[in-house]
Design a protein around this motif. Structure first.
Motif, PDB file in Angstrom:
ATOM      1  N   CYS A 149       1.053  -1.392  -0.011  1.00 37.82           N
ATOM      2  CA  CYS A 149       0.051   0.029  -0.101  1.00 37.82           C
ATOM      3  C   CYS A 149       0.893   1.292  -0.079  1.00 37.82           C
ATOM      4  N   PHE A 150       1.824   1.160   0.815  1.00 36.92           N
ATOM      5  CA  PHE A 150       2.937   2.384   0.879  1.00 36.92           C
ATOM      6  C   PHE A 150       3.834   2.472  -0.529  1.00 36.92           C
ATOM      7  N   LEU A 151       3.886   1.134  -1.321  1.00 34.56           N
ATOM      8  CA  LEU A 151       4.613   1.221  -2.483  1.00 34.56           C
ATOM      9  C   LEU A 151       3.761   1.798  -3.602  1.00 34.56           C
ATOM     10  N   TRP A 152       2.379   1.564  -3.715  1.00 29.09           N
ATOM     11  CA  TRP A 152       1.623   2.016  -4.727  1.00 29.09           C
ATOM     12  C   TRP A 152       1.471   3.767  -4.464  1.00 29.09           C
ATOM     13  N   ILE A 153       1.394   4.215  -3.115  1.00 29.56           N
ATOM     14  CA  ILE A 153       1.236   5.781  -3.174  1.00 29.56           C
ATOM     15  C   ILE A 153       2.521   6.406  -3.322  1.00 29.56           C
ATOM     16  N   PHE A 154       3.669   5.864  -2.793  1.00 23.96           N
ATOM     17  CA  PHE A 154       4.827   6.604  -3.093  1.00 23.96           C
ATOM     18  C   PHE A 154       5.372   6.794  -4.672  1.00 23.96           C
ATOM     19  N   LEU A 155       5.012   5.529  -5.296  1.00 21.61           N
ATOM     20  CA  LEU A 155       5.357   5.528  -6.645  1.00 21.61           C
ATOM     21  C   LEU A 155       4.261   6.058  -7.674  1.00 21.61           C
ATOM     22  N   GLY A 156       3.012   6.121  -7.141  1.00 22.00           N
ATOM     23  CA  GLY A 156       2.051   6.729  -8.144  1.00 22.00           C
ATOM     24  C   GLY A 156       1.616   7.701  -8.063  1.00 22.00           C
ATOM     25  N   ALA A 157       1.774   8.620  -6.477  1.00 21.19           N
ATOM     26  CA  ALA A 157       0.903   9.640  -6.262  1.00 21.19           C
ATOM     27  C   ALA A 157       1.227  10.926  -7.306  1.00 21.19           C
ATOM     28  N   PRO A 158       2.705  11.008  -7.452  1.00 22.63           N
ATOM     29  CA  PRO A 158       3.156  12.264  -8.210  1.00 22.63           C
ATOM     30  C   PRO A 158       2.525  11.953  -9.666  1.00 22.63           C
ATOM     31  N   HIS A 159       1.965  11.193 -10.172  1.00 22.97           N
ATOM     32  CA  HIS A 159       1.647  11.016 -11.436  1.00 22.97           C
ATOM     33  C   HIS A 159      -0.094  10.985 -11.356  1.00 22.97           C
ATOM     34  N   VAL A 160      -0.798  11.300 -10.223  1.00 21.92           N
ATOM     35  CA  VAL A 160      -2.051  11.138 -10.142  1.00 21.92           C
ATOM     36  C   VAL A 160      -2.571  12.077 -11.157  1.00 21.92           C
ATOM     37  N   GLU A 161      -2.385  13.276 -11.709  1.00 21.54           N
ATOM     38  CA  GLU A 161      -2.960  13.962 -12.520  1.00 21.54           C
ATOM     39  C   GLU A 161      -3.126  13.238 -13.930  1.00 21.54           C
ATOM     40  N   ARG A 162      -1.889  12.779 -14.390  1.00 19.26           N
ATOM     41  CA  ARG A 162      -1.865  11.886 -15.780  1.00 19.26           C
ATOM     42  C   ARG A 162      -2.887  10.741 -15.612  1.00 19.26           C
ATOM     43  N   LEU A 163      -3.087  10.169 -14.333  1.00 21.29           N
ATOM     44  CA  LEU A 163      -4.049   8.909 -14.398  1.00 21.29           C
ATOM     45  C   LEU A 163      -5.482   9.642 -14.313  1.00 21.29           C
ATOM     46  N   ARG A 164      -5.589  10.608 -13.786  1.00 26.42           N
ATOM     47  CA  ARG A 164      -6.885  11.168 -13.757  1.00 26.42           C
ATOM     48  C   ARG A 164      -7.680  11.399 -15.103  1.00 26.42           C
ATOM     49  N   GLU A 165      -6.641  11.827 -16.076  1.00 28.34           N
ATOM     50  CA  GLU A 165      -7.238  12.235 -17.219  1.00 28.34           C
ATOM     51  C   GLU A 165      -7.347  11.162 -18.082  1.00 28.34           C
ATOM     52  N   ASN A 166      -7.115   9.962 -17.843  1.00 22.40           N
ATOM     53  CA  ASN A 166      -7.105   8.771 -18.855  1.00 22.40           C
ATOM     54  C   ASN A 166      -8.458   7.992 -18.736  1.00 22.40           C
ATOM     55  N   ARG A 167      -9.257   8.345 -19.483  1.00 20.71           N
ATOM     56  CA  ARG A 167     -10.681   7.910 -19.567  1.00 20.71           C
ATOM     57  C   ARG A 167     -10.895   6.442 -19.606  1.00 20.71           C
ATOM     58  N   ALA A 168     -10.074   5.970 -20.641  1.00 18.63           N
ATOM     59  CA  ALA A 168     -10.253   4.544 -20.808  1.00 18.63           C
ATOM     60  C   ALA A 168      -9.701   3.767 -19.434  1.00 18.63           C
ATOM     61  N   LEU A 169      -8.924   4.326 -18.665  1.00 18.82           N
ATOM     62  CA  LEU A 169      -8.487   3.618 -17.501  1.00 18.82           C
ATOM     63  C   LEU A 169      -9.816   3.713 -16.572  1.00 18.82           C
ATOM     64  N   ALA A 170     -10.510   4.977 -16.350  1.00 22.58           N
ATOM     65  CA  ALA A 170     -11.465   5.017 -15.564  1.00 22.58           C
ATOM     66  C   ALA A 170     -12.682   4.258 -15.985  1.00 22.58           C
ATOM     67  N   ALA A 171     -12.871   3.733 -17.228  1.00 23.59           N
ATOM     68  CA  ALA A 171     -13.758   2.952 -17.565  1.00 23.59           C
ATOM     69  C   ALA A 171     -13.593   1.452 -17.287  1.00 23.59           C
ATOM     70  N   ALA A 172     -12.057   1.118 -17.385  1.00 29.57           N
ATOM     71  CA  ALA A 172     -11.787  -0.071 -16.789  1.00 29.57           C
ATOM     72  C   ALA A 172     -12.163  -0.104 -15.276  1.00 29.57           C
ATOM     73  N   LEU A 173     -11.790   0.721 -14.655  1.00 29.60           N
ATOM     74  CA  LEU A 173     -11.891   0.755 -13.002  1.00 29.60           C
ATOM     75  C   LEU A 173     -13.373   0.451 -12.892  1.00 29.60           C
ATOM     76  N   SER A 174     -14.208   1.298 -13.519  1.00 32.10           N
ATOM     77  CA  SER A 174     -15.784   1.358 -13.533  1.00 32.10           C
ATOM     78  C   SER A 174     -16.392  -0.076 -13.710  1.00 32.10           C
ATOM     79  N   ALA A 175     -15.711  -0.850 -14.636  1.00 33.87           N
ATOM     80  CA  ALA A 175     -16.148  -2.344 -15.134  1.00 33.87           C
ATOM     81  C   ALA A 175     -15.666  -3.144 -13.881  1.00 33.87           C
ATOM     82  N   ILE A 176     -14.616  -2.877 -13.223  1.00 31.95           N
ATOM     83  CA  ILE A 176     -14.094  -3.727 -12.128  1.00 31.95           C
ATOM     84  C   ILE A 176     -15.096  -3.454 -11.079  1.00 31.95           C
ATOM     85  N   THR A 177     -15.476  -2.184 -10.667  1.00 32.83           N
ATOM     86  CA  THR A 177     -16.416  -1.846  -9.515  1.00 32.83           C
ATOM     87  C   THR A 177     -17.621  -2.681  -9.786  1.00 32.83           C
ATOM     88  N   ALA A 178     -18.156  -2.849 -11.064  1.00 37.30           N
ATOM     89  CA  ALA A 178     -19.491  -3.475 -11.409  1.00 37.30           C
ATOM     90  C   ALA A 178     -19.338  -5.104 -11.105  1.00 37.30           C
TER      91      ALA A 178
END
Length: 468
Positions: free
Chosen positions: A356-385
């Motif tokens: 959990c610490f690894l994911w945050i320290f590695l990924g947090a600086p790139h949060v903006e790039r992840l937020r703008e990725n609509r295909a990734l958002a759709a993948a996570l939406s499907a996972i939630t379903a």
């Protein structure tokens, strides 16, 4: 004492933001940890009330944006949110302190309850306690299915995906990681193909902030260390990777596959990679493997562990510590059983939460790039379903093993169905379960109230000689 962060223009913060001194931050995270009851929703609410409303250290948009990012990640989102905000305020040390303190009360509580359970589980009061907790947890899990379902199943395609997920895991025993991977691929490809059902995917179990500018979602003052780039994040991530996988490799090399400690390290490390959708979703996977594959627990004991986690502070996924404790306690590999259990529980917690610490320290600086990725958002939406179907499977699995004394497996046409023996029904357990369901869905009682009432009823019935 308040420390002021003031960035320059041209890529750094454009306004002032106020973060506490480190010692004040530590005291506040300890307070949050002590109040972190009620599962992720309650824990996130506590953090919001203290950090946003009371202390005003971060703004509403910044908090929600951080939460959306944490929902993209495997692992307990509330604990990762604590790591993220701690890191944002006080760099790596702040993230480590916030995340560790968030877990510590639950670690101590579950360990103590696991020792009591292993040594005194046959005592009438303890049996009655867990009889009542099982019924309460069953009602709480069904409530989780409805709550997450209302939020995630926004169209017919998502409902179909949840149904397919339930059938895959309940009827065909398909592994949880495979279901998650298939749902993610379907959502990603569906969004890339322009299918309407996947056009408005949310971030994980939540939804993106509406009309939100990615450049302002984190608030005004963004510390320099929160920007993408630089070697610091990679260095910290590399150290955490060694701390996480180093013990796993050492145990496998020294003890070999089949040893309980090596199996615990490997299994829960694999689990840490696929814990999307919250604790209830992954518990179906843990129960499937811990009971059916490794034999660490009996079916009803998984509910006992979940009852412990529901009534103690900290992340719900801390129930895995109970699983590791009981597995090592029953197969101590030459050690005293109690010492083996404690080591097994601590090892489980280490390999579950270090990533959990690894994911945050590695990924947090790139949060903006992840937020703008609509295909990734759709993948996570499907996972939630898909997770809705997995949690429904968990609820049905729990119901069968709480209400019935015998559940057999019927195989045919590629399916493996769990079918209860009608004559093995447990009247007291069924009555307690009905009482808990009534309290949750009809009387709208809070979780802690339902747990307390069910536990008290279970103890009273056990002492009266009416236990299951």
């Amino acid at each position: 004492m308040v420390r002021t962060l003031q960035g320059a223009r041209n890529g750094e913060a454009t306004a002032e933001g106020h973060f506490p001194g480190f010692s004040e931050g530590v005291r506040t995270w300890a307070r949050i940890a002590a109040l972190s009851f009620g599962g992720p929703a309650g824990q996130i609410a506590v953090m919001h009330r203290i950090l946003v409303e009371e202390k005003r250290w971060i703004g509403e948009r910044r908090f929600l944006h951080a939460l959306n990012f944490c929902m993209l990640l495997p692992g307990p989102e509330a604990q990762q949110l604590a790591v993220y905000i701690g890191w944002l305020m006080h760099r790596t040390a702040g993230g480590l302190v916030a995340g560790t303190l968030f877990v510590l009360p639950g670690l101590v509580s579950i360990m103590a309850l696991s020792v009591v359970y292993a040594l005194y589980g046959k005592v009438a009061v303890v049996q009655g306690l867990f009889l009542g907790l099982k019924a309460a947890v069953l009602a709480i899990v069904f409530d989780a299915v409805l709550r997450i379902g209302r939020r995630a199943l926004r169209n017919a395609a998502m409902v179909a995906l949840a149904a397919a997920s339930f059938i895959a895991i309940f009827a065909f025993a398909m592994p949880f990681p495979l279901i998650i991977a298939a749902a993610a691929l379907l959502g990603y490809l569906g969004r890339r193909a322009g299918l309407v059902a996947f056009a408005n995917g949310g971030l994980g179990a939540g939804a993106p902030l509406e009309n939100d500018d990615a450049g302002t979602a984190l608030g005004e003052a963004i510390p320099v260390h929160a920007r993408a780039g630089g070697m610091r994040a990679l260095t910290v991530a590399a150290v955490l990777l060694v701390l996480w996988l180093g013990p796993v490799a050492a145990l496998l090399a020294l003890l070999g596959p089949g040893n309980v400690f090596a199996d615990i390290a490997l299994f829960f490390s694999q689990m840490a990679l696929v814990t999307f959708g919250g604790a209830y979703a992954v518990l179906a996977y843990v129960a499937q493997e811990a009971v059916g594959t490794y034999g660490w627990l009996a079916p009803g004991e998984m509910l006992d562990g979940l009852g412990m986690a529901e009534t103690t502070p900290g992340p719900l996924i801390m129930v895995t510590q109970f699983v590791g404790f009981m597995g090592a306690f029953r197969d101590p590999s030459g050690l005293p059983p109690l010492a083996a259990g404690i080591l097994g529980g601590l090892l489980t917690t280490w390999v579950t939460f270090t990533p959990c610490f690894l994911w945050i320290f590695l990924g947090a600086p790139h949060v903006e790039r992840l937020r703008e990725n609509r295909a990734l958002a759709a993948a996570l939406s499907a996972i939630t379903a898909a997770v809705v179907g997995v949690i429904l499977n968990l609820a049905v699995w729990f119901a069968l093993h709480v209400v019935f004394g015998e559940v057999r497996t019927v195989e045919g046409l590629g399916m493996r169905l769990a079918v209860p023996e009608p004559g093995s029904i447990r009247p007291v357990a069924a009555a307690l379960s009905a009482f808990a369901l009534l309290a949750v869905f009809r009387l709208r009682c809070g979780m802690m109230t339902v747990l307390a009432l069910s536990a008290a009823a279970g103890i009273a019935l056990q002492l009266a000689g009416l236990g299951a």
